[in-house]
Design an enzyme around this catalytic site. Structure first.
Site, PDB file in Angstrom:
ATOM      1  N   SER A 147      70.992  62.276  74.374  1.00 46.58           N
ATOM      2  CA  SER A 147      71.243  63.246  73.315  1.00 46.58           C
ATOM      3  C   SER A 147      70.150  64.302  73.356  1.00 46.58           C
ATOM      4  CB  SER A 147      71.263  62.549  71.962  1.00 46.58           C
ATOM      5  OG  SER A 147      69.957  62.111  71.662  1.00 46.58           O
ATOM      6  N   LYS A 148      70.269  65.265  72.452  1.00 43.90           N
ATOM      7  CA  LYS A 148      69.346  66.408  72.488  1.00 43.90           C
ATOM      8  C   LYS A 148      67.878  65.992  72.428  1.00 43.90           C
ATOM      9  CE  LYS A 148      72.280  70.195  71.406  1.00 43.90           C
ATOM     10  NZ  LYS A 148      73.328  70.197  70.388  1.00 43.90           N
ATOM     11  N   ARG A 149      67.618  64.854  71.793  1.00 49.53           N
ATOM     12  CA  ARG A 149      66.198  64.479  71.713  1.00 49.53           C
ATOM     13  C   ARG A 149      65.630  64.116  73.080  1.00 49.53           C
ATOM     14  NH1 ARG A 149      66.081  58.677  71.200  1.00 49.53           N
ATOM     15  NH2 ARG A 149      68.271  58.133  71.065  1.00 49.53           N
TER      16      ARG A 149
END
Ligand code: GLU
Length: 493
Positions: A255-257
């Site tokens: 995910s974006k993290r």
């Protein structure tokens, strides 16, 4: 499926975000499977959620897939016999099919409101019971339910889950058994008249003649519901292949993290599509030998989806970077230049773009070793747009420190003026001559070559001198050294 039945697979993204690397991997697997078996790939857009779906995301998905080199035989943009290929345009078909299930008693009307369901769910949780739909509306008589519906009371349609062991025939996992007690009576038509996810997927899959469903294992639990629906419609159940999901290094879903997750971000950063497809394929698959570099065409010939590992696929950007470097290495200077040009355009490097093609290729050739992605060419190439005689403070300080600067620069200009070709051989000869001159004077080569670089470029870092000579030509370099002289006033004898 019989031996002569044509393979038909689909890639079915929801246009609720840019094409995610994980979805791109699913698309690649479907494409490779179809192309490897002379089958058909369908692109189907699952845009039943109008709030979250957008045409901008649709464009990103289609553009990213094309950029990766993937194509499809049927889809919203190319048409086909089984269209429309956007779920939002197939609502009538879903309604008809849902009605069929209602008529045959495989589905029933549920009048429970969202508030009622929420209250019962909370109560169940408070009592420590797992919540699933409590079948309050299964007991309604047909006349009663039809009357309430006719009176305008909103209702959803729920599938009546039969008691049975459900078998999902998965090409990677074998026969996966699910007890239907684990599944509640799920909604197939919402009270607003839109189709539920499971109904839409299944109706599409069998009306589109899909033979194999290849998707992420986050859909494995959905597959049990899908098998029940296929059976309820008397439709053939496709074979499934649920591949592992793409994870970040910490083991969580990518995910974006973890950094950029959209294919278009990697495109913008200057990755080669072949490096990305190569990487996505290698994440859970290896050929029988130690080869790691694969073009898309080679993957079609060699990649077998049945051979992919079901264990987690961990995204490792270092490996992707390595593959990108390897695929860039395989390109000629001219091919690489073609790919770098859009990045110069995007970054507004008009001066560089105005260069004759041969010069541009030399410039690209001079910076290519330091590149991890295409965008890495841009800043180092700025050196070639510097006006003659413009010396940075750092370069000036270095020049002023340089002993015997007069003599060193004189040797440079002399050597440069003695040649006129700008080919690599000539450039190498000039550098060799300067090394020789330095040696004759008992100097280290640096005493001549360092001021050469500083005066020609006005900077302390940059490409190999040979490229500088090829780029500006020997005469051009001599002119640039002379143009630096006024700035050196006081340091020269
Ligand atoms: N639209 C679903 C998704 O984007 C895919 C459903 C399917 O492949 O069956 O996850």
């Amino acid at each position: 499926m019989s031996a002569d039945e044509k393979v038909r697979v689909r890639f079915a993204p929801s246009p609720t975000g840019k094409l995610h690397l994980g979805s791109a991997r699913t698309a690649l697997f479907n494409w490779l499977f179809a192309r490897g078996r002379s089958g058909v790939l369908v692109l189907r857009l699952e845009d039943t959620d109008p709030e979250r779906s957008s045409s901008e995301f649709e464009r990103d998905i289609i553009g990213s897939l094309h950029w990766m080199g993937l194509d499809w035989d049927e889809g919203p943009d190319v048409g086909g016999e089984y269209g429309p290929y956007r779920q939002s345009e197939r609502m009538d078909l879903y309604r008809e099919h849902a009605d069929r299930l209602l008529e045959t008693g495989r589905a029933y009307r549920c009048f429970c409101t969202a508030e009622e369901l929420d209250a019962r769910r909370k109560a169940a949780i408070a009592e420590g019971r797992a919540w699933r739909y409590d079948r309050v509306c299964t007991g309604l008589g047909e006349a009663d339910a039809a009357g309430r519906a006719a009176a305008g009371e909103p209702f959803a349609l729920r599938f009546r889950v039969p008691e049975q062991v459900i078998i999902i025939d998965d090409m990677l996992r074998g026969a996966v058994e699910v007890d239907s007690h684990e599944i509640d009576d799920f909604i197939i038509m919402r009270s607003d008249g839109t189709a539920g996810f499971h109904l839409a997927v299944v109706v599409d899959d069998f009306t589109m003649g899909i033979t194999h469903v290849i998707r992420g294992d986050d859909h494995l639990t959905n597959a049990a519901r899908h098998v029940l629906l296929f059976e309820a419609f008397g439709a053939p159940t496709p074979r499934f292949l649920h591949h592992s999901l793409l994870m970040g290094k910490d083991g969580g879903k990518l995910s974006k993290r973890h950094g950029s997750t959209a294919v278009s971000d990697y495109r913008e950063k200057g990755y080669l599509p072949v490096a990305l497809t190569n990487y996505l394929a290698l994440l859970s698959w290896a050929p029988g030998d130690d080869r790691e570099l694969f073009s898309l065409g080679q993957l079609v010939d060699e990649f077998g989806i049945e051979g992919v590992s079901a264990s987690k696929a961990i995204f490792d950007v270092d490996k992707l970077n390595w593959l990108n470097r390897q695929h860039m290495k395989a390109l000629s200077d001219s091919e690489l230049t073609d790919l770098v040009i859009p990045f110069l355009q995007a970054e507004g490097r008009t001066a560089l773009l105005g260069l004759p093609r041969v010069r541009l290729e030399v410039a690209v050739a001079s910076v290519r070793n330091g590149m991890e992605t295409l965008v890495d060419a841009v800043e180092p190439m700025d050196i070639y747009a510097r006006p003659a005689g413009e010396i940075s403070a750092k370069a000036l300080a270095e020049l002023r420190k340089s002993g015997e600067l007069d003599e060193a620069l004189r040797l440079c200009v002399e050597a440069l003026r003695s040649e006129s070709s700008d080919d690599m051989e000539t450039a190498e000869r000039i550098v060799a001559r300067l090394r020789g001159e330095a040696k004759e004077r008992g100097w280290g080569a640096k005493k001549v070559l360092w001021p050469f670089r500083l005066a020609v470029t006005g900077l302390t870092v940059g490409p190999d001198l040979v490229y500088l000579i090829m780029f500006w030509g020997p005469g051009g370099c001599a002119d640039r050294i002379e143009a630096s002289m006024p700035a050196l006033e006081g340091s020269l004898g």
